[in-house]
Design an enzyme around this catalytic site. Structure first.
Site, mmCIF file in Angstrom:
data_model
loop_
_atom_site.group_PDB
_atom_site.id
_atom_site.type_symbol
_atom_site.label_atom_id
_atom_site.label_comp_id
_atom_site.label_asym_id
_atom_site.label_seq_id
_atom_site.Cartn_x
_atom_site.Cartn_y
_atom_site.Cartn_z
ATOM 1 C CD GLN A 171 68.046 86.878 88.113
ATOM 2 O OE1 GLN A 171 67.539 86.217 89.007
ATOM 3 N NE2 GLN A 171 69.067 87.681 88.330
ATOM 4 C CG HIS B 120 62.945 85.105 85.765
ATOM 5 N ND1 HIS B 120 63.517 85.699 86.868
ATOM 6 C CD2 HIS B 120 63.336 83.810 85.810
ATOM 7 C CE1 HIS B 120 64.225 84.801 87.545
ATOM 8 N NE2 HIS B 120 64.142 83.651 86.915
ATOM 9 C CB CYS C 30 47.089 82.301 73.843
ATOM 10 S SG CYS C 30 45.535 81.370 73.769
ATOM 11 C CB THR D 228 70.845 89.580 90.432
ATOM 12 O OG1 THR D 228 70.032 88.504 90.924
ATOM 13 C CG2 THR D 228 72.212 89.060 90.066
#
Ligand code: OAD
Ligand code: ZN
Length: 236
Positions: free
Chosen positions: A94, A112, A120, A179
C-alpha cells in the site's frame, strides 16, 4: 497438531509500518500524517479539483522526503525472500515509497500508486518523476500541464486488483506487515485468502483492526520480526 498445507505460493501485504523505521511517517496514530492533515483536504480527487496547489505541495514534500530515506532490515529481508523463494511470491504494497525496490525486491505491486511517478490526465501516460509538480511542468509526452501524482486517492480504485485477487486465490500463505487494517480493499485480503484456504500471519507493532482474522499475530518492530520470519521460512 493440525495438518498444514505445504507452503508454495505466498502473498505479502505491506503498509506504512514497514517503512516507519526508515523514518517515513505512518498515517494513523500519534505523529501520523493524518493527524496534521485532513484526508479530505489532500488525498481526494475533490481536493485536487478545489485546490491543486495545496495537494501538489503536500505530495511534493512527501516525494522529496522519501528520496532521503533508506530501506531498513525488513525491506532487505523481503528482498532476500523474493530472490530465494522458489514458489510464487507477490509483495502487494500500500506504500507509495520505493523502499521495497531499493531494498532489492522485484515481485512488487503498488496498489496505491507511487510517489516517484507522475500521471498525465490529458493523454493518460505515466512518467518516472522525482521533481516537484507544484509549478505544473508539461507532460513529456503531450505537453499539457496536466500531471498529477500517480497516487491513488480516497474514492479512486486501487491498481492491479485483478492480479492481486488472482494471487490471493493461489496463496498458501498470506502475511500482512505493518498495516493498521483500516483501509479497504487491502484490509479485506486476509479474509479473502483465509476463505480460500491460506494460512494467515500478521507482523505488526500492535494488534491491527483485523488482528483476530489471522491464524497468528506476532507483535514487534518490522525490522526485527520480518528478518526472523524470513529466516524461519527459508530454513523450511
Ligand atoms: P497506518 O498508518 O494506518 O498503519 C500503520 C501500522 O503500522 C499501524 O498498525 C502501526 O502499529 C504499525 N507500525 C508502526 N510502526 C511499525 C514498525 N516499526 N514495525 C511494524 N509495524 C509498525 O498505515 P497503512 O495501514 O499502510 O492510503 O495505511 C493504509 C492506507 O491508508 C495507506 O496506504 C494510505 C492511508 O490513507 C492512501 O493514501 C490511499
Ligand atoms: Zn500527457
Amino acid at each position: 497438531m493440525a495438518v498444514m498445507r505445504e507452503i508454495r505460493n505466498i502473498v505479502i501485504l505491506t503498509g506504512a509500518g514497514i517503512s516507519a523505521e526508515s523514518g517515513i511517517d505512518t498515517f494513523r496514530g500519534a505523529g501520523g500524517l493524518w493527524e496534521n492533515h485532513r484526508v479530505e483536504d489532500v488525498a481526494t480527487p475533490e481536493a485536487f479539483a478545489r485546490d491543486p496547489q495545496l495537494v501538489l505541495r503536500f505530495y511534493d514534500m512527501r516525494r522529496e522526503a522519501i528520496q532521503t530515506r533508506q530501506p531498513n532490515a525488513a525491506h532487505t529481508a523481503l528482498a532476500r525472500l523474493d530472490a530465494e523463494w522458489p514458489g510464487d511470491l507477490l509483495i502487494v504494497t500500500q506504500n507509495v515509497d520505493d523502499l521495497h525496490e531499493r531494498g532489492g525486491a522485484r515481485r512488487v505491486l503498488h496498489m496505491h500508486g507511487e510517489h516517484l511517478k507522475a500521471w498525465c490526465t490529458r493523454c493518460d501516460s505515466r512518467h518516472a518523476w522525482s521533481d516537484p509538480l507544484v509549478d505544473r511542468p508539461p507532460c513529456p509526452k503531450c505537453g499539457a500541464r496536466s500531471l498529477r501524482p500517480d497516487v491513488v486517492w480516497f474514492g479512486e480504485v486501487p491498481y492491479h486488483m485483478d492480479r492481486i485477487y488472482r494471487a490471493l486465490r493461489e496463496a498458501d500463505l498470506f502475511v500482512s506487515i505493518g498495516t493498521s487494517g483500516a483501509v479497504y480493499p487491502a484490509a479485506g485480503f486476509v479474509q479473502n485468502a483465509r476463505e480460500l484456504g491460506a494460512r494467515t500471519l500478521e507482523l505488526n507493532l500492535e494488534p491491527s483492526q483485523g488482528s483476530r482474522l489471522f491464524h497468528e499475530s506476532r507483535l514487534g518492530p518490522a525490522s526485527e520480526l520480518v528478518p526472523a520470519w524470513v529466516d524461519e521460512l527459508l530454513a523450511g
